[in-house]
Write an enzyme that holds these catalytic residues in place. Sequence first.
Site, PDB file in Angstrom:
ATOM      1  N   LEU A 113      18.263   9.055   7.047  1.00  0.00           N
ATOM      2  CA  LEU A 113      18.705   9.679   5.796  1.00  0.00           C
ATOM      3  C   LEU A 113      18.809  11.202   5.928  1.00  0.00           C
ATOM      4  O   LEU A 113      17.906  11.851   6.423  1.00  0.00           O
ATOM      5  CB  LEU A 113      17.694   9.339   4.699  1.00  0.00           C
ATOM      6  CG  LEU A 113      17.877  10.035   3.346  1.00  0.00           C
ATOM      7  CD1 LEU A 113      19.122   9.530   2.649  1.00  0.00           C
ATOM      8  CD2 LEU A 113      16.659   9.822   2.466  1.00  0.00           C
ATOM      9  N   GLY A 120       0.806  -1.220   0.000  1.00  0.00           N
ATOM     10  CA  GLY A 120       0.000   0.000   0.000  1.00  0.00           C
ATOM     11  C   GLY A 120       0.836   1.265   0.000  1.00  0.00           C
ATOM     12  O   GLY A 120       0.402   2.309   0.469  1.00  0.00           O
ATOM     13  N   GLY A 121       2.060   1.192  -0.531  1.00  0.00           N
ATOM     14  CA  GLY A 121       2.892   2.393  -0.615  1.00  0.00           C
ATOM     15  C   GLY A 121       2.569   3.187  -1.876  1.00  0.00           C
ATOM     16  O   GLY A 121       1.488   3.045  -2.458  1.00  0.00           O
ATOM     17  N   ALA A 174       3.583   3.062  -5.037  1.00  0.00           N
ATOM     18  CA  ALA A 174       3.263   2.338  -6.274  1.00  0.00           C
ATOM     19  C   ALA A 174       1.895   1.663  -6.181  1.00  0.00           C
ATOM     20  O   ALA A 174       1.099   1.715  -7.119  1.00  0.00           O
ATOM     21  CB  ALA A 174       4.346   1.303  -6.575  1.00  0.00           C
ATOM     22  N   SER A 198      -2.105  -4.638   2.623  1.00  0.00           N
ATOM     23  CA  SER A 198      -0.895  -3.986   3.122  1.00  0.00           C
ATOM     24  C   SER A 198      -0.615  -4.457   4.538  1.00  0.00           C
ATOM     25  O   SER A 198      -1.528  -4.549   5.354  1.00  0.00           O
ATOM     26  CB  SER A 198      -1.074  -2.468   3.105  1.00  0.00           C
ATOM     27  OG  SER A 198       0.071  -1.852   3.643  1.00  0.00           O
ATOM     28  N   ARG A 240      25.523   8.657  -6.500  1.00  0.00           N
ATOM     29  CA  ARG A 240      25.624   8.119  -5.143  1.00  0.00           C
ATOM     30  C   ARG A 240      26.679   7.032  -5.009  1.00  0.00           C
ATOM     31  O   ARG A 240      27.368   6.949  -3.994  1.00  0.00           O
ATOM     32  CB  ARG A 240      24.258   7.559  -4.709  1.00  0.00           C
ATOM     33  CG  ARG A 240      23.253   8.650  -4.502  1.00  0.00           C
ATOM     34  CD  ARG A 240      21.881   8.107  -4.184  1.00  0.00           C
ATOM     35  NE  ARG A 240      20.954   9.213  -3.967  1.00  0.00           N
ATOM     36  CZ  ARG A 240      19.645   9.070  -3.830  1.00  0.00           C
ATOM     37  NH1 ARG A 240      19.105   7.870  -3.896  1.00  0.00           N
ATOM     38  NH2 ARG A 240      18.877  10.110  -3.633  1.00  0.00           N
ATOM     39  N   ALA A 264       0.707 -10.933   3.192  1.00  0.00           N
ATOM     40  CA  ALA A 264       0.636 -11.972   2.162  1.00  0.00           C
ATOM     41  C   ALA A 264       1.760 -12.979   2.374  1.00  0.00           C
ATOM     42  O   ALA A 264       2.918 -12.595   2.535  1.00  0.00           O
ATOM     43  CB  ALA A 264       0.732 -11.358   0.777  1.00  0.00           C
ATOM     44  N   HIS A 268      23.555   5.170   0.080  1.00  0.00           N
ATOM     45  CA  HIS A 268      23.386   6.621   0.028  1.00  0.00           C
ATOM     46  C   HIS A 268      24.565   7.215   0.791  1.00  0.00           C
ATOM     47  O   HIS A 268      24.895   6.748   1.872  1.00  0.00           O
ATOM     48  CB  HIS A 268      22.056   7.015   0.687  1.00  0.00           C
ATOM     49  CG  HIS A 268      21.645   8.426   0.398  1.00  0.00           C
ATOM     50  ND1 HIS A 268      22.305   9.507   0.918  1.00  0.00           N
ATOM     51  CD2 HIS A 268      20.642   8.924  -0.355  1.00  0.00           C
ATOM     52  CE1 HIS A 268      21.718  10.617   0.483  1.00  0.00           C
ATOM     53  NE2 HIS A 268      20.710  10.286  -0.292  1.00  0.00           N
ATOM     54  N   PHE A 307      19.853  17.534  -8.318  1.00  0.00           N
ATOM     55  CA  PHE A 307      20.213  16.348  -7.543  1.00  0.00           C
ATOM     56  C   PHE A 307      21.498  15.767  -8.132  1.00  0.00           C
ATOM     57  O   PHE A 307      21.933  16.197  -9.205  1.00  0.00           O
ATOM     58  CB  PHE A 307      19.080  15.313  -7.629  1.00  0.00           C
ATOM     59  CG  PHE A 307      18.410  15.034  -6.313  1.00  0.00           C
ATOM     60  CD1 PHE A 307      17.808  16.059  -5.621  1.00  0.00           C
ATOM     61  CD2 PHE A 307      18.382  13.756  -5.776  1.00  0.00           C
ATOM     62  CE1 PHE A 307      17.177  15.810  -4.405  1.00  0.00           C
ATOM     63  CE2 PHE A 307      17.755  13.496  -4.562  1.00  0.00           C
ATOM     64  CZ  PHE A 307      17.155  14.521  -3.881  1.00  0.00           C
ATOM     65  N   HIS A 348      20.515   2.044   1.129  1.00  0.00           N
ATOM     66  CA  HIS A 348      19.374   2.911   0.850  1.00  0.00           C
ATOM     67  C   HIS A 348      18.358   2.300  -0.109  1.00  0.00           C
ATOM     68  O   HIS A 348      17.160   2.478   0.063  1.00  0.00           O
ATOM     69  CB  HIS A 348      19.907   4.223   0.264  1.00  0.00           C
ATOM     70  CG  HIS A 348      18.869   5.268   0.042  1.00  0.00           C
ATOM     71  ND1 HIS A 348      18.029   5.704   1.055  1.00  0.00           N
ATOM     72  CD2 HIS A 348      18.520   5.989  -1.054  1.00  0.00           C
ATOM     73  CE1 HIS A 348      17.225   6.647   0.577  1.00  0.00           C
ATOM     74  NE2 HIS A 348      17.477   6.820  -0.703  1.00  0.00           N
ATOM     75  N   TRP A 363      -2.777  -6.844   6.775  1.00  0.00           N
ATOM     76  CA  TRP A 363      -2.801  -8.233   6.319  1.00  0.00           C
ATOM     77  C   TRP A 363      -1.429  -8.508   5.710  1.00  0.00           C
ATOM     78  O   TRP A 363      -0.869  -7.659   5.041  1.00  0.00           O
ATOM     79  CB  TRP A 363      -3.864  -8.451   5.239  1.00  0.00           C
ATOM     80  CG  TRP A 363      -5.281  -8.417   5.716  1.00  0.00           C
ATOM     81  CD1 TRP A 363      -5.892  -7.418   6.414  1.00  0.00           C
ATOM     82  CD2 TRP A 363      -6.279  -9.419   5.503  1.00  0.00           C
ATOM     83  NE1 TRP A 363      -7.210  -7.731   6.642  1.00  0.00           N
ATOM     84  CE2 TRP A 363      -7.483  -8.951   6.087  1.00  0.00           C
ATOM     85  CE3 TRP A 363      -6.283 -10.665   4.856  1.00  0.00           C
ATOM     86  CZ2 TRP A 363      -8.668  -9.690   6.063  1.00  0.00           C
ATOM     87  CZ3 TRP A 363      -7.470 -11.393   4.826  1.00  0.00           C
ATOM     88  CH2 TRP A 363      -8.647 -10.906   5.437  1.00  0.00           C
ATOM     89  N   ALA A 380      10.871   9.170   1.989  1.00  0.00           N
ATOM     90  CA  ALA A 380      11.644   9.792   0.920  1.00  0.00           C
ATOM     91  C   ALA A 380      11.633  11.301   1.122  1.00  0.00           C
ATOM     92  O   ALA A 380      10.610  11.873   1.472  1.00  0.00           O
ATOM     93  CB  ALA A 380      11.055   9.429  -0.437  1.00  0.00           C
ATOM     94  N   GLU A 429      19.870  14.024  -0.250  1.00  0.00           N
ATOM     95  CA  GLU A 429      20.771  14.548  -1.273  1.00  0.00           C
ATOM     96  C   GLU A 429      20.432  16.003  -1.601  1.00  0.00           C
ATOM     97  O   GLU A 429      21.280  16.771  -2.059  1.00  0.00           O
ATOM     98  CB  GLU A 429      20.584  13.689  -2.539  1.00  0.00           C
ATOM     99  CG  GLU A 429      21.611  13.884  -3.602  1.00  0.00           C
ATOM    100  CD  GLU A 429      21.613  12.689  -4.569  1.00  0.00           C
ATOM    101  OE1 GLU A 429      21.618  11.539  -4.089  1.00  0.00           O
ATOM    102  OE2 GLU A 429      21.607  12.911  -5.780  1.00  0.00           O
ATOM    103  N   ARG A 481      21.041   3.728  -9.172  1.00  0.00           N
ATOM    104  CA  ARG A 481      19.894   4.585  -9.439  1.00  0.00           C
ATOM    105  C   ARG A 481      20.268   6.048  -9.265  1.00  0.00           C
ATOM    106  O   ARG A 481      20.984   6.407  -8.332  1.00  0.00           O
ATOM    107  CB  ARG A 481      18.744   4.252  -8.500  1.00  0.00           C
ATOM    108  CG  ARG A 481      17.554   5.166  -8.667  1.00  0.00           C
ATOM    109  CD  ARG A 481      16.359   4.714  -7.858  1.00  0.00           C
ATOM    110  NE  ARG A 481      16.542   4.824  -6.415  1.00  0.00           N
ATOM    111  CZ  ARG A 481      16.477   5.960  -5.725  1.00  0.00           C
ATOM    112  NH1 ARG A 481      16.258   7.099  -6.339  1.00  0.00           N
ATOM    113  NH2 ARG A 481      16.649   5.953  -4.408  1.00  0.00           N
ATOM    114  N   SER A 519      16.282  10.706  -6.977  1.00  0.00           N
ATOM    115  CA  SER A 519      14.972  11.267  -7.324  1.00  0.00           C
ATOM    116  C   SER A 519      14.299  10.603  -8.515  1.00  0.00           C
ATOM    117  O   SER A 519      13.241  11.048  -8.940  1.00  0.00           O
ATOM    118  CB  SER A 519      15.002  12.798  -7.485  1.00  0.00           C
ATOM    119  OG  SER A 519      15.691  13.192  -8.636  1.00  0.00           O
ATOM    120  N   GLN A 532      22.220   0.052  -3.424  1.00  0.00           N
ATOM    121  CA  GLN A 532      22.743   1.415  -3.350  1.00  0.00           C
ATOM    122  C   GLN A 532      23.039   1.862  -1.924  1.00  0.00           C
ATOM    123  O   GLN A 532      22.200   1.743  -1.035  1.00  0.00           O
ATOM    124  CB  GLN A 532      21.732   2.389  -3.957  1.00  0.00           C
ATOM    125  CG  GLN A 532      22.209   3.836  -3.956  1.00  0.00           C
ATOM    126  CD  GLN A 532      21.336   4.718  -4.835  1.00  0.00           C
ATOM    127  OE1 GLN A 532      20.204   5.030  -4.491  1.00  0.00           O
ATOM    128  NE2 GLN A 532      21.855   5.092  -5.990  1.00  0.00           N
TER     129      GLN A 532
END
Lengths: 261, 591, 138
Positions: free
Chosen positions: B248, B18-19, B21, B42, B296, B163, B238, B122, B364, B161, B54, B251, B399, B402, B236
């Site tokens: 964090l 449930g973030g 995406a 989620s 990074r 999965a 950071h 960035f 990170h 819940w 973030a 950046e 990556r 940002s 990665q």
Amino acid sequence: MAASESQTATETMKLEVFRFLPDEGELPNFQTYEVPYRDDWVVLDALNYIKDEIDGTLSYRWSCRMGVCGSCGMMVNGEPKLTCSAFLRDYYPNQIKVEPLNYFPVIRDLIINMDQFIDKLGEVKTWLIPAEEKSVDEGEYLQTPAQLAKYKQYTMCINCMLCYSACPVFGQHPDFLGPAAIALGQRYNLDSRDGGADERADVLFSNEGIWECTFVGECSEVCPKNVDPAGAIQMAKVTATNDWFKGLLMPKGKKKSGGDQ
Amino acid sequence: MGSSDSTCLSHDILIVGGGGAGLRAAIAIGEENPDLTVGVISKIYPMRSHTVSAEGGAAAVIQSSDSHDHHCYDTISGADWLADQDAVETFVEEAPRELLQLEHWGCPWSRNPDGTVAVRPFGGMKIERTWYASDKTGFHMLHSLFQTAIQYDNVTRYDEWFATKLLIEDGRCQGVAAVELGTGQVRAIGGKGVIMTTGGAGRIFPFTTNAAVKTGDGMALAYRAGVALKDMEFVQYHPTGLPGTGILITEASRGEGGVLLNKNGERYLANYDLGEAVDVNDERHPVKRTMELGPRDRLSQAFELERQKGNTLQGEYGDYVHLDLRHIGEKKINKKLPFVRELCQNYVGIDPVHELIPVRPVIHYMMGGIDTDLQAATSLPGLFAAGECACVSINGANRLGSNSLTELLVFGARAARSAVRFAEQNSTINKQAITAQATQEQTRIREQFFQPGKGTETIASIRVDLNRALEQGAGIYRTEESLQTACDQVRELKERYKSVELADHSLTFNTELIAVLELGSLLDVAEAVTHSALQRRESRGSHQRSDHAERDDEQFLKHSLAYQTDGNPRIEYSDVSITRWPPGDRVYGSK
Amino acid sequence: MTNRTGNTTTTERQLIRKMPANWWLKKPAYLRYMIREMTCLFVGGYAMFLLMLAARLDKPEAFADLLASPLAIALQWIALPMAIYHSVTWFNLTPKVLVIWRGEDKLPGFLIAGAHYAGWLAVSAGLIYFAMSGGTDG
């Protein structure tokens, strides 16, 4: 957890933790744990130590441990706190009492049921209802930094529920929309892009909304993000009152609430 | 574990996670076809998801001086040419619309005086293109998405819940088995299309910016179901986390002009092929794609080399350097980096307006993840993935800062559209079969973890050992030997995992059960990471092998694909899509 | 028109904690709030007293008698601190209700509260001046 194993802790401190296990059919009680004392530990670190090393059955919520996810709110010595931001050094050497957030139903141990809050967000309609429709292809709605500043403070709510557990009105009337839900309603009402204030008015300006609030003001005191829900509610009262007078004087011309003040 | 309910829950589309995406996908379905029902599972309340942490911003071309080609080039060179260029081009093209869409949903983006959306530079960027909401961009994005998603009544939320298994029938994923924390029941939840948006797995390491929930559960579910985990060796670091907590420091603090200093107060990055240090008071500072605004991976590696030279400072939580923001001034810090100031004051007890911030590299982000194509589809029909748990790949070997917030929007929406198309063509769910599978899953969990007296291991001991194995074996610099050791240790830990016994046998909100299931995910992800890293005998981006110091395009300009077997994972390779940017040198700073 | 929930947990097994009747003694801030709310009784009582005085305006003796009665004196002694407490607490809260923007910045709270205090002082001074000068005339 922040603990490095290099430093051996010799000092300890006691945590008195609220326990409630509905499966066991036991009445709620307190259990006392002794944990190492470190001056850079927060109460959450101590709870994690208990869970890892002493008692795996202790249940509580946590995630980001940097004060932004809003999971780990609990009563610490009677005060609603984010346990990831409550340092042991501020209590040491005294015992710390940890309880689930006041006024919410307890599911187990330190875990409260906050489903009702999300339902309240739905009732208040905490989403942008555009003042004028504009397709995404036409680009952004313009909003100056000054217009942004007018509602920005109320966007900072992390839904941690500390304000609710500081609110005796919510304690007596669980149906009260409460500080965070009203502040988030105000957040959209004050957004220059939004035109949904009238749609929100029925719920927001009702007896279970702003008029239930008696301005105890503690919600703003305990808010870890300086959202000032108490201020949001009082400002909404002014807006609602103005609207009421406007409606009285110009019954047909009653329009546009909230947006500008 | 109680008895599983015989009724089968089902939806047209099922989203696990449930973030950012997951919520973007849910809204996309609500917008696209409100007649379709959506389930969002989620393990925590959606607004608690790690997207919330973030800070710096989300990249998309908006300025007229910028171009899609610039964004593509920055991303591809940042990725050390391991990104699929067709995916990057699609991503870059769809990025601005997604961020504008979020603006229309109320996201409080920071603004220019004329009311247009503001951008900041960035690391690794030719031209500034990072949209931001002061320094809580992920927080504002997540809450905007969550508050927007609440209004759709075709969405059913399964909050809290967990999965535990993908339910596959007739060769296609038809749902998941999930345990409801509140009741301890394992239920089958059917979906004609299933989208994984469960985030990364930074918690395989001890020192990470990642929240406790980042345990790679979705990656592990797919991996166990036979789907490949791609490019898992690329993890990665950071460059700027707070020692001890791993919190964090964005950046954006360097984008706004912050500089890194070694123990002698020197801007040591100048010695690591990242360009010349321009004085902080010079109006050209900070120079893009240079020094502190390098990528990074290179900054984190520079720290490690500087540490070996003895030029870092020593603290209680390991070596560190200083991040200096003092010249930025109180007013600008309050306006653009207020969260950085708050975090420093709360967790380190220093004020960056007047003092130096201690920082060190910190785990990170996982570039790797569930292998998907451009449509977010996996090799398992009916299963889609987006966000950090997926690997399209636009991030390659490193990556660009940002890109991840934008990625979860672009590919969250794409996964939703793909899943809708798939569900239209595959309209049946074999409810009886998946319910039977969920019942078996319930039995398995009960037998594995709730048998009194069989356990000799604790969750914490295995987790601590796993963290140590990964940190020692698969850190910033790796060798054949260190990785082999890590692989062996993970194997042993997986054995020990079989003897874990829980103290908590309760059905109501059993967080210990969740912790042990998460530990299982971590072990599987760690296995893929260490073995993929062992096999990649070259240095590329975040994967640096002391024993193979050069990039080897001939052999390794390829994605690794880790498949689970009964023994060690099988590592295969697939081609990288190269469209317009042939592999070249990564040049940062002036020539 | 909002999300549905898939959760099957019921509140039956959950623990509902009753708010104790003495909740307002649990925290100094709550006690201050209760006192603030209570002071309105005295402010109201004093207003009644003023009305009673007003009714006697044409009867100077009755007016003076009422003003000098022990009960009235007691009321005034109690009402004065109560009214001051009432005013101070509410004035301190005015920045929350009245927010004045200057561009991106709020006018600082102390200025808002300060303006109220200044107004209070000015009105009080005016009244005292009026009362004093009225006194010399009569």
